[in-house]
Write an enzyme that holds these catalytic residues in place. Sequence first.
Site, PDB file in Angstrom:
ATOM      1  N   VAL A 173     -42.782 -17.206 -13.672  1.00 53.30           N
ATOM      2  CA  VAL A 173     -42.518 -18.200 -12.641  1.00 53.30           C
ATOM      3  C   VAL A 173     -42.829 -19.582 -13.209  1.00 53.30           C
ATOM      4  O   VAL A 173     -43.598 -19.722 -14.163  1.00 53.30           O
ATOM      5  CB  VAL A 173     -43.341 -17.938 -11.367  1.00 53.30           C
ATOM      6  CG1 VAL A 173     -42.969 -16.597 -10.757  1.00 53.30           C
ATOM      7  CG2 VAL A 173     -44.840 -17.981 -11.640  1.00 53.30           C
ATOM      8  N   LYS A 174     -42.217 -20.588 -12.606  1.00 54.51           N
ATOM      9  CA  LYS A 174     -42.349 -21.961 -13.124  1.00 54.51           C
ATOM     10  C   LYS A 174     -43.268 -22.735 -12.198  1.00 54.51           C
ATOM     11  O   LYS A 174     -42.850 -23.211 -11.136  1.00 54.51           O
ATOM     12  CB  LYS A 174     -40.961 -22.600 -13.204  1.00 54.51           C
ATOM     13  CG  LYS A 174     -40.880 -23.870 -14.036  1.00 54.51           C
ATOM     14  CD  LYS A 174     -39.426 -24.298 -14.175  1.00 54.51           C
ATOM     15  CE  LYS A 174     -39.271 -25.597 -14.954  1.00 54.51           C
ATOM     16  NZ  LYS A 174     -39.503 -25.396 -16.399  1.00 54.51           N
ATOM     17  N   THR A 175     -44.519 -22.834 -12.583  1.00 54.65           N
ATOM     18  CA  THR A 175     -45.526 -23.442 -11.723  1.00 54.65           C
ATOM     19  C   THR A 175     -46.180 -24.632 -12.418  1.00 54.65           C
ATOM     20  O   THR A 175     -46.326 -24.651 -13.642  1.00 54.65           O
ATOM     21  CB  THR A 175     -46.600 -22.414 -11.318  1.00 54.65           C
ATOM     22  OG1 THR A 175     -47.299 -21.987 -12.486  1.00 54.65           O
ATOM     23  CG2 THR A 175     -45.956 -21.210 -10.656  1.00 54.65           C
TER      24      THR A 175
END
Length: 309
Positions: free
Chosen positions: A160-162
Amino acid sequence: MGFDEMDVDTIWKNGEFLDWEDATTHVLTHALHYGSGVFEGVRCYDTERGPAIFRWDEHLDRLFDSAKMYDMDIEHSREEITEATLELLDRQDLESCYIRPIAYYGYDSLGVSPKDCPTDLVLAAWPWGAYLGEEALEDGVDVMVSSWRKHASSQVPTNVKTTGLYVNSMLAGEEARRNGYVEAIVLNKEGNVAEGPGENVFMVNDGEIYTTGPAQSILEGITRDTVIALAEERGYEVHDEAVISRGQLYTADELFFTGSAAEVTPIRSVDDTEIGAGTRGPVTEELQSAFFDLVERRTDDHDEWFTYL
């Protein structure tokens, strides 16, 4: 170029269009203290058929998947976000630009748990050229293997892109630049290649293409997926779950980065070791040309990947 030098004046936040300077948030916002935000970086290209956002649906998929991992409820629908993004670009007369959707836990309480904090959603867009420099697309970049390692997916999710996870990327990239390099390559905890600070890594050897997969603690990039598809369509054998050792970097025929910001950027040296002939290799050049032909719509391929303004 700083934002003050760009012709941008509007931000969309929580359903409203705001003047750029009014798009503020409180200093006690949860995401500022704990990195609890998710985001995307998306390109809009000024194509031969008019401005078009590249692979918008896939970016939205990942945004919502990332939010789910953080128990974050984005209250706006995909359709509303898409409509707002198209209007944002239209309001600012943007044709070729970079789009940043970001959702984050906002201001309410400052415990580690964000349960009482609202989810804020922001859309911004601005002109942005080649991420690693225009000359890098042809000449390639000099990189170093960072001393910082990529965290494992058992520690923090890597799919995921956090926002918080990009501290790792910042440390690696700034280490490289302090040492006179353009960018870094980050190894995983096992000491094998993971990715760049904001890019996936591809290797070419003996006419076959190798790139690391999810098991190596990478973020599966949308440009990575695009280049894999383009390569396979051209008859290349692509190993998309490769294990690449550090040593293999130095003996590769070709190396290149992919990413929404970096697009397709050749790597000409690693730790001062010349890769191949020290120039953009033929496979890299073919795939780079195919990529730009695609995104600038000089070809009819994959029209389903474009959202036209």
